[in-house]
Motif scaffolding. Structure first.
Motif, mmCIF file in Angstrom:
data_model
loop_
_atom_site.group_PDB
_atom_site.id
_atom_site.type_symbol
_atom_site.label_atom_id
_atom_site.label_comp_id
_atom_site.label_asym_id
_atom_site.label_seq_id
_atom_site.Cartn_x
_atom_site.Cartn_y
_atom_site.Cartn_z
ATOM 1 N N LEU A 12 0.842 -1.191 0.000
ATOM 2 C CA LEU A 12 0.000 0.000 0.000
ATOM 3 C C LEU A 12 0.878 1.241 0.000
ATOM 4 C CD1 LEU A 12 -2.734 -1.093 2.588
ATOM 5 C CD2 LEU A 12 -2.750 -1.311 0.089
ATOM 6 N N PRO A 13 0.426 2.311 -0.630
ATOM 7 C CA PRO A 13 1.252 3.531 -0.692
ATOM 8 C C PRO A 13 1.462 4.134 0.704
ATOM 9 C CG PRO A 13 -0.945 3.926 -1.589
ATOM 10 C CD PRO A 13 -0.841 2.462 -1.378
ATOM 11 N N VAL A 14 2.613 4.718 0.898
ATOM 12 C CA VAL A 14 2.951 5.374 2.165
ATOM 13 C C VAL A 14 2.842 6.887 1.983
ATOM 14 C CG1 VAL A 14 4.738 5.707 3.920
ATOM 15 C CG2 VAL A 14 4.490 3.478 2.788
ATOM 16 N N ARG A 15 2.030 7.538 2.831
ATOM 17 C CA ARG A 15 1.813 8.985 2.743
ATOM 18 C C ARG A 15 1.943 9.611 4.121
ATOM 19 N NH1 ARG A 15 -1.174 11.106 -1.524
ATOM 20 N NH2 ARG A 15 -0.844 13.058 -0.373
ATOM 21 N N ASP A 16 2.391 10.850 4.147
ATOM 22 C CA ASP A 16 2.427 11.585 5.403
ATOM 23 C C ASP A 16 1.009 11.772 5.923
ATOM 24 O OD1 ASP A 16 5.146 11.753 5.275
ATOM 25 O OD2 ASP A 16 5.176 13.771 4.366
ATOM 26 N N THR A 49 -2.250 3.235 6.359
ATOM 27 C CA THR A 49 -3.239 2.252 5.864
ATOM 28 C C THR A 49 -2.707 0.841 6.079
ATOM 29 O OG1 THR A 49 -2.326 2.368 3.615
ATOM 30 C CG2 THR A 49 -4.226 3.774 4.113
ATOM 31 N N VAL A 50 -3.621 -0.063 6.443
ATOM 32 C CA VAL A 50 -3.305 -1.476 6.657
ATOM 33 C C VAL A 50 -4.455 -2.302 6.101
ATOM 34 C CG1 VAL A 50 -2.996 -3.305 8.381
ATOM 35 C CG2 VAL A 50 -1.866 -1.100 8.700
ATOM 36 N N ALA A 51 -4.115 -3.425 5.472
ATOM 37 C CA ALA A 51 -5.164 -4.283 4.902
ATOM 38 C C ALA A 51 -4.926 -5.737 5.301
ATOM 39 C CB ALA A 51 -5.193 -4.159 3.383
ATOM 40 N N ARG A 52 -6.019 -6.507 5.334
ATOM 41 C CA ARG A 52 -5.960 -7.943 5.584
ATOM 42 C C ARG A 52 -6.929 -8.654 4.624
ATOM 43 N NH1 ARG A 52 -2.211 -6.370 7.924
ATOM 44 N NH2 ARG A 52 -1.592 -6.693 10.112
ATOM 45 N N TYR A 53 -6.503 -9.835 4.168
ATOM 46 C CA TYR A 53 -7.395 -10.652 3.330
ATOM 47 C C TYR A 53 -7.337 -12.102 3.833
ATOM 48 C CZ TYR A 53 -9.322 -13.405 -0.438
ATOM 49 O OH TYR A 53 -10.079 -14.298 -1.140
ATOM 50 N N LEU A 54 -8.508 -12.723 4.012
ATOM 51 C CA LEU A 54 -8.612 -14.128 4.412
ATOM 52 C C LEU A 54 -9.503 -14.862 3.419
ATOM 53 C CD1 LEU A 54 -9.231 -13.859 8.278
ATOM 54 C CD2 LEU A 54 -7.076 -14.301 7.095
ATOM 55 N N PRO A 55 -9.019 -15.944 2.820
ATOM 56 C CA PRO A 55 -9.902 -16.732 1.932
ATOM 57 C C PRO A 55 -10.902 -17.545 2.745
ATOM 58 C CG PRO A 55 -7.784 -17.822 2.133
ATOM 59 C CD PRO A 55 -7.657 -16.515 2.879
ATOM 60 N N GLY A 100 -14.166 -13.184 -4.525
ATOM 61 C CA GLY A 100 -13.988 -11.969 -5.312
ATOM 62 C C GLY A 100 -13.827 -10.723 -4.465
ATOM 63 N N ASP A 101 -13.466 -10.872 -3.187
ATOM 64 C CA ASP A 101 -13.250 -9.698 -2.340
ATOM 65 C C ASP A 101 -11.925 -9.028 -2.711
ATOM 66 O OD1 ASP A 101 -15.471 -10.786 -1.205
ATOM 67 O OD2 ASP A 101 -14.775 -10.658 0.856
ATOM 68 N N TRP A 102 -11.899 -7.708 -2.654
ATOM 69 C CA TRP A 102 -10.649 -6.997 -2.948
ATOM 70 C C TRP A 102 -10.599 -5.666 -2.196
ATOM 71 C CZ3 TRP A 102 -14.653 -5.364 -6.076
ATOM 72 C CH2 TRP A 102 -14.633 -4.041 -6.541
ATOM 73 N N TYR A 103 -9.407 -5.153 -2.116
ATOM 74 C CA TYR A 103 -9.178 -3.833 -1.506
ATOM 75 C C TYR A 103 -8.116 -3.132 -2.331
ATOM 76 C CZ TYR A 103 -5.036 -6.142 0.337
ATOM 77 O OH TYR A 103 -3.859 -6.824 0.435
ATOM 78 N N ASP A 104 -8.045 -1.826 -2.187
ATOM 79 C CA ASP A 104 -7.010 -1.073 -2.894
ATOM 80 C C ASP A 104 -6.899 0.309 -2.266
ATOM 81 O OD1 ASP A 104 -5.029 -0.556 -4.689
ATOM 82 O OD2 ASP A 104 -6.281 -0.612 -6.483
#
Length: 833
Positions: free
Chosen positions: A610-614, A618-624, A633-637
Motif C-alpha cells: 500500500l502507498p505510504v503517505r504523510d 493504511t493497513v489491509a488484511r485478506y482471508l480466503p 472476489g473480495d478486494w481492496y485497494d
C-alpha cells in the motif's frame, strides 16, 4: 419411487393387463401410448439421448407412473415405475415445481439429488421437462444421455426439451378434450429406439443371357455400383465396376452355374466402387434345349454387417449381443457351445430367458450400469454349481455386446462366507446394499478436497464392510501416487508410491483393465502375485478401479483383518461406490487446480503493498474462505489519485473461483483507471457499474469507495450495496458510518450513487470491510456489525497493524468460514513520523 436398490424379481415375467386399456373399444390403448411413444422418441433424438420416457399422472393423487420407457428394458427398471410427487428426485421436482431440471453429469446430480445417485450410482446425464397445458399438469418428459462433466446443458437442448414437452402437453390436452382420461393405470410400454447410423439395405437385380452375352441391370444395381448413367448391357460393363479379383470370381461362378445343368444358386461377396462389401447371389434358369441359357442375379448392399458376424465367429470368445430392450440379436458359435443351445433358440429371446442367472439382483445392477452409463462393465458371475463366468458388457446406442469367458479359479466361493445370513441375496446384504450408496453419496456431496473425499471413504465405507485398511492412489503422468492411507503398517506402502502403469501389481491392473479384483485370503493374493510383498499373513483384499466418466483417476485398496468372501451384491455395491469415489476425486482435482489458478490470479491482482503517505497510515488484511473454492472476489485497494488525495476501495464480487477472481481484477483495474483520471467519487462508481454491465459476466458486485485528503481530513464516500463502514473517533467512540447508498454494481446502468461528505479528524480510524467479516450462518448481520464495533472500540492505542489483526482474529481461527474477507483500515494523524 417406491424403492431404490436391488430387488429380487424376474425381469422376464409378464404381469398385468396391457397398459392403458381402459376403454372397451381400445381407442385409449391406441391413442395415448402412440402419442407418448412418438414424443419420447422424437425428444431423445432431438437432444442426442440414448434412452428416455414419459411419466404420467395416475388415478392416485400425487402419484406418477412411468407410461413409456424407450431404449431400456422395462422390467429391469421396475423399482422406478412409480414416483410420488413429494420425493426428492428430479422427476418429482419437475412435476411439482413446473420447472425443468437439467443434470449434465453425476457431480451435478450428486449436489442436487443425492438420492438419485444413490439409487442409480452410474455416470449419466438426465434432462426433465414438465408436461403441462395451461394449468393442467400431465407429467414429465425424461431423456438420458452421455454426461458432459463440467459442461452444463446448452441452451439449444434446453429449448428443444421445453418445445417437445409443450408439444406433448398440447397433444394430451386434445385427448382430454376428446373425452379420454389422460392417466396411466398400469405398467409402462417399452419402446425400441431406431438404430443409429445404420445404412438402409439396398438391392439391385440383373439378367444375364449367356447365349448373347447381354446383361440387363435395373436402377437399384446401378446405384449400388455408383453409376446412374445408362447401362451398356455387357458383362464387361458390369465387371468394370468391380475389383479385378472379384471380377474373375464372378465369371468363374457364373460359368459353374451355367455348366451345372441344374436349378442352383451361388453367392459371393464383392467389393463395390464405394469400398463397401456387397453380397451377390446368382441363380441359373433352364432354357430350351435343357441347358441353362440365362442367369439372374441380385446384388445386396450389406455394409459391414456380414463381415462383423464372420469376424466374431473367429474369435476365441463367447459373444452375444442384445438390443436395448434386452432381446438377443446375435450369438457367435462359441456362445452356442458354452450355453449348449443353438443360435436359432437363442435369437429373439430375452437375456434372462437365455441366461437365467442374469436374474440375480447383483447381475441386473451391472446391466443397469452398462445401459445407463454407456461405459464397459466387468464382473464375475456364478452361473451354477461350481460354474463361473467372467462377464464383460460393452454398451452402445443400439444395444450391449456381451463377452463371456469361463473362470476356473474365481476369487469368491459361496462356502467361504463367514455367516450364511449375510450371503447371496440375504435380507441383511440387500438392506446394507441400499444404505451404503445413500450414506456415501450424501457424504461425498459435502467433500471438496481429495483429503476430504478420502476421509469420507474412511468414515463411511470401511465400517460398512468391516474393513480395517484403506489406500487411495491417484494417477498422474502414467504413475500411481499414494494420496491417502490408513490402517497399514508404517512405511509399508512407500515402495508402491509412484509405481508405473506397466507394473504387475493388483492396484495397477485393476485400473488398466477396469476390473475390480477381490481376494478372499492373503494366500489367494500371494498365488496371483507371487512377488508382491504382503503386510499380513491373514486377511482379505479388494482392489477397485477409480474411473470417472471413462477417465482413469486411480485405484482404491480395501483391507480386511480376516479371510472373507465377497458376494455378488458386495461386488456390485463396491464397484458402484468406486465410481462415486472417482467422480468425487475428479471433482476435487479440478477444485484444486482451479483453486490454485484463482489464488495465483488473486495474488497477482491484489496490491503487493500500500502507498505510504504523510499523515495517513493504511493497513489491509485478506482471508480466503474455508469452503468450496476458497478464493472469492473480495478486494481492496489504496490509490494515489495524483491530486494529493487517497482513494480507499473495498469491494466484493459475487461467487468464488476463477470467474469471481477475474471479475474482481477487471473491477479493480476499472476503479483505479477512473480514479487516476480525476473523476469525482460518484462518477467512479457509476462508470464501474456500467462497465460491469457491459462485460456481462453474469455476476454483480458491491463496493465502498472513499476519497480522503490527508492534509485537511476532508472525506467523500460512496456506497454501492456494500456494508456500512465503521469509524473510531480520537476519543475511542466507535460508530457505524451511515452512508446513503445505491444499488449493487451490475444491475441497473441508470443507477445513481449519492456522495456523503465528512471530515476525518487526526487520530480517527476508518474501517472498510466485506460482509464475510460480519456474517455468520443463522445470525443477523447487524449482530456481526455490532460485535465488530465493540472489538474495534476496545483496541485502544495499539498499532494499526495490531488493530487489523484483532479485528480478523476470530475469523482467522474459525474452522468453518463460508466466505472470504477483506479489511482495510485508514488512520489520519496530525504528524505521522
Amino acid at each position: 419411487m417406491t424403492s431404490h436398490g436391488v430387488a429380487g424379481h424376474d425381469p422376464s415375467a409378464e404381469t398385468g393387463d396391457p397398459p392403458g386399456r381402459t376403454d372397451t373399444d381400445g381407442r385409449l390403448l391406441d391413442a395415448l401410448p402412440l402419442v407418448l411413444s412418438e414424443a419420447a422418441l422424437r425428444t431423445i433424438e432431438a437432444v442426442g439421448g440414448y434412452a428416455g420416457g414419459v411419466y404420467l399422472r395416475s388415478g392416485t393423487p400425487g402419484l406418477l407412473r412411468m407410461a413409456v420407457l424407450a431404449g431400456l428394458p422395462g422390467a429391469l427398471f421396475r423399482p422406478w415405475w412409480r414416483m410420488h410427487a413429494n420425493r426428492p428426485f428430479p422427476v418429482a421436482e419437475a412435476h411439482r415445481s413446473g420447472q425443468p431440471v437439467h443434470l449434465a453429469d453425476v457431480e451435478e446430480a450428486m449436489r442436487q439429488f443425492p438420492q438419485l445417485v444413490a439409487s442409480l450410482p452410474f455416470p449419466f446425464a438426465s434432462l426433465y421437462a414438465p408436461v403441462v397445458s395451461g394449468r393442467e399438469r400431465f407429467g414429465v418428459l425424461v431423456v438420458l444421455r452421455t454426461p458432459t462433466p463440467g459442461v452444463p446443458v446448452n441452451s439449444r437442448d434446453r429449448t428443444r426439451m421445453a418445445r417437445e414437452a409443450q408439444r406433448l402437453g398440447a397433444s394430451l390436452a386434445r385427448l382430454a378434450e376428446a373425452g379420454h382420461a389422460v392417466e396411466w393405470p398400469g405398467e409402462p410400454v417399452c419402446v425400441q429406439l431406431p438404430s443409429g447410423g445404420t445404412k438402409p439395405v439396398r438391392i439391385g437385380y440383373f439378367d444375364w443371357d449367356l447365349d448373347t452375352g447381354t446383361v440387363t441391370a435395373d436402377a437399384g444395381l446401378r446405384a449400388i455400383l455408383g453409376d446412374d448413367t445408362p447401362f451398356p448391357g455387357t458383362f464387361e460393363a458390369l465387371t468394370a465396376r468391380l475389383a479385378p479379383e472379384d471380377s474373375y470370381a464372378l465369371w468363374t461362378m457364373a460359368r459353374r452355374a451355367a455348366e451345372s445343368g441344374a436349378q442352383m444358386a451361388r453367392r459371393i461377396r464383392l467389393k463395390g466402387p464405394d469400398g463397401g462389401l456387397h453380397l451377390l447371389e446368382v441363380s441359373a434358369r433352364a432354357s430350351p434345349g435343357d441347358r441353362p441359357g440365362r442367369l439372374s442375379g441380385s446384388l445386396v448392399d450389406l455394409g459391414t454387417g456380414l463381415i462383423g458376424s464372420d469376424a466374431t465367429d473367429r474369435l476365441p470368445q463367447a459373444i452375444l449381443a442384445i438390443d436395448r430392450l434386452g432381446r438377443i440379436t446375435y450369438v457367435n458359435h462359441l456362445t452356442e457351445a458354452l450355453l449348449g443351445r443353438p443360435r436359432s433358440s437363442l435369437a429373439g429371446s430375452t437375456l434372462w430367458d437365455a441366461l437365467p442367472w442374469f436374474r440375480h439382483p447383483a447381475y441386473e445392477e451391472h446391466l443397469r450400469a452398462a445401459l445407463l452409463s454407456d461405459e464397459p462393465v466387468h464382473f464375475l458371475a456364478h452361473t451354477g454349481e461350481r460354474a463361473w463366468l467372467s462377464v464383460s458388457l460393452y454398451p452402445g446406442h443400439d444395444g450391449v455386446t456381451t463377452v463371456l469367458r469361463p473362470e476356473r479359479d474365481p476369487t469368491y466361493q459361496p462356502g467361504s462366507l463367514a455367516r450364511p445370513d449375510v450371503g447371496l441375496g440375504s435380507p441383511a446384504d440387500q438392506a446394507s446394499a441400499l444404505y451404503r450408496p445413500v450414506a456415501l453419496a450424501i457424504a461425498l456431496t459435502e467433500a471438496v478436497t481429495a483429503r476430504q473425499v478420502s476421509a469420507v471413504v474412511t468414515d463411511e465405507l470401511l465400517p460398512a464392510f468391516g474393513g480395517r485398511q484403506l489406500a487411495i492412489y491417484l494417477l498422474s503422468d502414467r504413475h500411481l501416487y499414494l494420496a491417502w492411507e490408513t490402517g497399514f503398517p508404517t512405511g509399508f506402502l512407500e515402495p508402491f508410491d509412484g509405481v508405473g502403469l506397466d507394473a504387475r501389481m493388483p492396484g495397477v491392473e485393476t485400473l488398466t483393465t477396469g476390473r475390480p479384483l477381490f481376494y478372499e485370503s492373503m494366500q489367494q493374493l500371494s498365488r496371483a502375485y507371487p512377488d508382491l510383498p504382503l503386510d499380513a499373513n491373514t486377511g482379505a483384499r479388494a482392489f477397485l478401479p477409480l474411473i470417472a466418466s471413462g477417465r482413469p483417476v486411480g485405484s482404491c485398496i480395501l483391507g480386511f483383518d480376516r479371510p472373507r468372501g465377497f458376494s455378488p451384491e458386495e461386488r456390485t455395491v463396491l464397484t458402484a461406490l468406486a465410481g462415486l469415489i472417482a467422480q468425487a476425486l475428479e471433482r476435487a482435482r479440478r477444485y484444486d487446480s482451479e483453486s490454485a489458478l484463482a489464488r495465483g490470479l488473486q495474488d497477482a491482482l491484489l496490491p503487493r503493498r500500500l502507498p505510504v503517505r504523510d499523515k495517513v497510515d493504511t493497513v489491509a488484511r485478506y482471508l480466503p474462505g474455508t469452503q468450496g473454492m476458497d478464493v472469492g472476489g473480495d478486494w481492496y485497494d489504496v490509490i494515489e489519485t495524483g491530486q494529493g488525495q487517497l482513494a480507499l476501495v473495498v469491494g466484493d464480487v459475487q461467487g468464488h473461483g476463477v470467474a469471481a477472481a477475474a471479475t474482481m481484477g477487471q473491477l479493480r483495474s476499472a476503479v483505479r483507471a477512473f480514479a487516476l483520471g480525476g473523476l469525482p467519487p460518484q462518477d467512479v462508481v457509476r462508470g464501474t457499474n456500467r462497465l460491469l454491465i457491459d462485460l456481462d459476466p453474469g455476476q454483480f458486485a458491491s463496493c465502498c469507495y472513499v476519497v480522503l485528503d490527508p492534509e485537511t481530513g476532508a472525506t467523500q464516500a460512496v456506497r454501492a450495496g456494500h456494508p456500512q463502514p465503521l469509524i473510531r473517533l480520537p476519543d475511542g467512540t466507535t460508530r457505524v458510518l451511515e452512508l446513503p447508498g445505491g444499488l449493487v454494481l451490475g444491475i441497473d446502468d441508470q443507477a445513481s450513487y449519492p456522495v456523503t461528505e465528512l471530515r476525518l479528524a487526526p487520530g480517527a480510524v476508518l474501517a472498510l470491510f466485506t460482509d464475510g467479516l460480519v456474517e455468520q450462518p443463522g445470525h443477523d448481520i447487524d449482530e456481526g456489525i455490532e460485535r465488530l464495533r465493540r472489538t474495534f472500540s476496545a483496541t485502544g492505542a495499539v498499532s494499526l497493524s495490531e488493530t487489523a489483526d484483532r479485528l480478523v482474529r476470530d475469523a482467522r481461527q474459525a474452522t468453518d468460514r463460508p466466505d472470504d474477507i477483506a479489511l482495510l483500515l485508514a488512520a489520519r494523524w496530525a504528524n505521522l513520523a
